[in-house]
Each structure stands twice: as structure tokens, then as C-alpha cells.
Design an enzyme around this catalytic site. Sequence first.
Site, PDB file in Angstrom:
ATOM      1  N   GLN A 120     -54.801-102.749  59.955  1.00 40.02           N
ATOM      2  CA  GLN A 120     -55.092-101.357  60.270  1.00 40.02           C
ATOM      3  C   GLN A 120     -53.926-100.432  59.918  1.00 40.02           C
ATOM      4  OE1 GLN A 120     -58.276-100.984  62.202  1.00 40.02           O
ATOM      5  NE2 GLN A 120     -58.108 -98.945  61.348  1.00 40.02           N
ATOM      6  N   LYS A 148     -54.175 -99.788  56.193  1.00 42.50           N
ATOM      7  CA  LYS A 148     -55.431 -99.079  55.915  1.00 42.50           C
ATOM      8  C   LYS A 148     -55.305 -97.615  56.317  1.00 42.50           C
ATOM      9  CE  LYS A 148     -58.950-101.144  57.603  1.00 42.50           C
ATOM     10  NZ  LYS A 148     -60.138-101.618  58.327  1.00 42.50           N
ATOM     11  N   LYS A 155     -55.311-102.157  67.522  1.00 41.07           N
ATOM     12  CA  LYS A 155     -56.615-102.812  67.645  1.00 41.07           C
ATOM     13  C   LYS A 155     -56.702-103.389  69.042  1.00 41.07           C
ATOM     14  CE  LYS A 155     -60.301-103.745  65.163  1.00 41.07           C
ATOM     15  NZ  LYS A 155     -60.927-103.019  64.043  1.00 41.07           N
ATOM     16  N   ASN A 175     -73.526-102.095  62.170  1.00 41.37           N
ATOM     17  CA  ASN A 175     -73.230-100.725  61.756  1.00 41.37           C
ATOM     18  C   ASN A 175     -72.856-100.630  60.277  1.00 41.37           C
ATOM     19  OD1 ASN A 175     -70.640 -98.818  61.359  1.00 41.37           O
ATOM     20  ND2 ASN A 175     -72.181 -97.787  62.580  1.00 41.37           N
ATOM     21  N   GLY A 221     -64.800 -97.985  67.765  1.00 40.60           N
ATOM     22  CA  GLY A 221     -65.667 -99.164  67.817  1.00 40.60           C
ATOM     23  C   GLY A 221     -65.278-100.203  66.778  1.00 40.60           C
ATOM     24  N   ASP A 222     -65.858-101.368  66.915  1.00 44.42           N
ATOM     25  CA  ASP A 222     -65.773-102.449  65.914  1.00 44.42           C
ATOM     26  C   ASP A 222     -66.930-103.390  66.263  1.00 44.42           C
ATOM     27  OD1 ASP A 222     -63.960-103.688  63.707  1.00 44.42           O
ATOM     28  OD2 ASP A 222     -64.198-105.363  65.069  1.00 44.42           O
ATOM     29  N   SER A 264     -62.880 -91.264  61.522  1.00 46.05           N
ATOM     30  CA  SER A 264     -62.368 -91.173  62.892  1.00 46.05           C
ATOM     31  C   SER A 264     -61.220 -90.163  62.927  1.00 46.05           C
ATOM     32  CB  SER A 264     -61.840 -92.524  63.360  1.00 46.05           C
ATOM     33  OG  SER A 264     -62.882 -93.316  63.847  1.00 46.05           O
ATOM     34  N   LYS A 282     -54.128 -96.174  66.150  1.00 49.68           N
ATOM     35  CA  LYS A 282     -55.558 -95.907  65.920  1.00 49.68           C
ATOM     36  C   LYS A 282     -56.193 -97.175  65.408  1.00 49.68           C
ATOM     37  CE  LYS A 282     -59.133 -93.243  65.403  1.00 49.68           C
ATOM     38  NZ  LYS A 282     -59.791 -94.021  66.464  1.00 49.68           N
ATOM     39  N   THR A 305     -68.129 -96.051  57.391  1.00 54.77           N
ATOM     40  CA  THR A 305     -67.551 -97.268  56.817  1.00 54.77           C
ATOM     41  C   THR A 305     -68.423 -97.770  55.665  1.00 54.77           C
ATOM     42  OG1 THR A 305     -66.654 -97.784  58.982  1.00 54.77           O
ATOM     43  CG2 THR A 305     -66.635 -99.558  57.366  1.00 54.77           C
TER      44      THR A 305
END
Length: 451
Positions: free
Chosen positions: A116, A119, A131, A245, A170-171, A383, A95, A214
Site C-alpha cells: 500500500q 501504491k 492496512k 467488488n 474496505g477490502d 478514496s 491509508k 478499483t
Amino acid sequence: MTSHVFKQQVKEFMAKVIARNPGEVEFHQAVEEVVSSLVPYIEEHPKYKEAKILERVVEPERVILFRVPWVDDKGEIQVNKGYRIEMNSAIGPYKGGLRFHPTVNLGILKFLAFEQVFKNSLTTLPMGGGKGGSDFDPKGKSDMEVMRFCQSFMTELFRHIGPDTDVPAGDIGVGGREIGFLFGQYKRLRNEFTGVLTGKGIEWGGSLIRPEATGYGQVYFAEEMLKTRGDSMKGKTCAVSGSGNVAQFCTEKATGMGAKVVTLSDSNGFIYDPAGIDKEKLEWIKWLKNVKRGRISEYTGKFGGEYLEGKRPWGIKCDVALPSATQNEVNEEDAKTLISNGCFVVSEGANMPSTPAAIDVYLSSKILYGPGKAANAGGVATSGLEMSQNSLRYSWSREEVDSKLHNIMKNIHAVCVKFGKEEDGFINYFKGANIGGFVKVAEAMLAQGVV
Ligand code: NDP
């Protein structure tokens, strides 16, 4: 064992990582940050050393590299690179977001995928780490060009992902528009309507609060840190970087909690509005960035204040710094300037926005420093909540999702305190987040054998 011996162990470990992954400087930086916190802990828990968990965790389970050809509005063929790093699936399906930006390369995506893993573990939800992205630049492209690119990107990626395998999001450069185009193409290729991407529109499987998560989580985390000193966000002056964002919703939540946000930025410069960016100004910024797709410099023409071309906001006097743009955007000098101007809270919305030397400045000054892998985990946590709602074929209300997000941020804070509290009472969130994120992944890897 002395800190000198630990430093030597980190050095030797890093020499191997650098030799095996040449030129991937951001990946080296991210690994060194984590390993420097973990080495003393692993010395006390030799089972991880015997099972070579560190050696395994720095090696992606799979790296997918592919060509993304597409046709621009002039009829010319363009070719970009596509990537997906499937880093670690010990605690759940891979993820992590997709980044579309001209600076994207393997080293940057490996750093992001590595971060990630820890996290996602901190969120307590069952998600592994990954990622991906492309060196495609959505800036200046028409909607149709972005669509054709996304369709081509997904035409290869679809065979590697799935709701129980790998769930991108997204990023930077990948917002609601891009997720829509990617999802549409996946659905067409697979003939399946499944939760294969998160950050979807509300009408087609998205979760309420995902766009906000976020930035909201980053401010919840700052508030939790402040509480440990009997303080709160109310009345604080905040410097925010970025205007995408994360920055937008970080500004919204900070303002909602009674703080005053005085800066926002993009890659060309920053705006300083001493009166504060209130609700009305923020609504205009959302329109500017998300609809008009304009530049932050346009703000001063509408609301006054100053625009400082080519500069970052860290020279502005503030109590709280909320870096929300990109990696390595706060260097040692910036960190010193922030602290000498009275800043005592840094809560990172971006991934790895502070250089290692900047982190040393925060830690030696004993300010409240929330590293990205803890402070910005609210995005991926929500998410995870979107994935749960998709599996249940059900939607929770805005209040339900926000309250789950708030609780997750409180839990992450508690884990950081558990693993990061030092003898003098100082909470080293950097160490706490690294160890707290590692333990669950390491235990799962031990249980699953040599895989
Ligand atoms: P967006 O694309 O929405 O916004 C990115 C913002 O950062 C833009 O204002 C952009 O300016 C600026 N920016 C990008 N690159 C640079 C650069 N090299 N120098 C200066 N400014 C730059 O992305 P997000 O808000 O989603 O992401 C921001 C950060 O937060 C990233 O580090 C991302 O990894 C991290 N993050 C995002 C999550 C999410 O849920 N979206 C979750 C967790 C972390 P410009 O328009 O000029 O490019």
C-alpha cells in the site's frame, strides 16, 4: 555491478527480514518483490543506502493488535483478533483497507500494508500506507452479527485513527454495509462527523465512483498498456477471477469498452460463459453477491454456461487476464497455461495475485503485465478523492470523479514507463511500479530525518 551481485545483496537483505519477521511468508514475498527491483536502483543512488531507507521502510511505524469480543445471535460470546498496521506516514496519513476474512493474520496484513505504501505513492496523492482487519468471517453471519462485530472492532480502533492520522477503507469482506456500521460507531464514540473512513455511502460523505474505482482503474490500466502496442480492449476475450467488488466493476468496465468477459469465480470454483457476461447478467450477479450474498455457482442455473468446482479460471482461452480475487491465485503453471493459450495482457485487480514464479513467466514472455500496486491503485486514488471532497465539504459529479480517476491511471502508467522501460523498448511495469512508488516515499523520508 553484475546481476549476480545484486541477487546476493537481495538474499542477504531478505535473510535479515525473514529472521526479524518469522513465519510471515506473504510479507517476505512482498518485500522480496520490491527489493529485487530496488537494489540496482539504490546502488546508483547511494543516498538511500546511507540513510538506510530500505531497512526502515520494511519496519512498520506502528502495529496495533487487539481483542474483538462480540455476542452472536444465539447469545454466545465470540472472540476475534483485530489488527491495524500503520506502515509508513512519510507522504500523508496512513491509508489502506480493512480485510475481514478467516485467513487474516499479521503476515498477510503486513504484506498488504507494505504494498500500500508504494501504491499510494504512485497515485500522486498525499497518502501514507496502512492496512488492517480481522480473522472474522462475515460469510453466513446475520446483519446484526456483522453490526455487533463492527461496533466492537471500532470501539478499540477509534482511538488510533482519525481524518489526519489514519483513514481505513474496505477490502475483502468489508463493503458498504461494514463501512456503515464502522462509521456509525466511530461517530458515536468521537461525537464527530469526519472523513475517517472511505467507501462511505453517497448520502453520508461517500464519493461517487468509489465502489467502481478499483475495477474501472484496472481496466483503464490494461487499456493504457494495450495502447503502447497500438491496440485496445475492444474485441478482447477476458478471464476475470473473483466476483466481489473489484471483479464486478472490472467486468462492467471491460464490457463497456467492447471486451467480452467469460469467467468469474469465488473461493469454491468458477463459471465459464462463452457467450460473455453482459450487462443484464452482471446486474443479476451484483444482486446475487451484494444482496442475496449467494455463491457464483448459482449463475449457471440462471444463464447456462459451465461451473467448475474447485478450479480457477486460468485454463480458459483469453487475451486478457484480470485476477481480482486474492493473493497468490495465479501460479507458475497457470501463467504458462495463460500464455500458451494466447493471453498477452495481465492487469491485476487483486493485491499480489501472481506468485513470484508466475511473474517471472510474464516478464520472460514479455507480455503486458500490470502489477497490482499500479493496476489496482484506482481504488485508493478515489478514496483519496473522497478525502478531498470530505475536507472541502463538497461533492464532485460522477463524470468529474471518473475523469480524475482515468487521469490518475494514465499518470501511473506514465510513471511505470518512465522507470520501467528497458533498453530493447520492453516496458517492465513491475520494475517501473516498484521504483516509481519508492522514490517519492524515500525522498520524503530523507527530508524528514531519522524518524
Ligand atoms: P470482496 O470481498 O468484495 O470479493 C472478494 C472475491 O474474491 C470474492 O469473490 C471471494 O470469494 C474471492 N476470494 C476471496 N478469498 C479467496 C480465496 N482465498 N480464494 C479464492 N477466491 C477468494 O473483495 P474485493 O473485491 O474488494 O477485493 C478483491 C481483491 O482486490 C483483494 O486482493 C483486495 O485486496 C484487492 N483490492 C481491493 C480494493 C478495493 O477497493 N476493494 C482496492 C485494491 C485492491 P468468496 O465469496 O468465496 O470469499
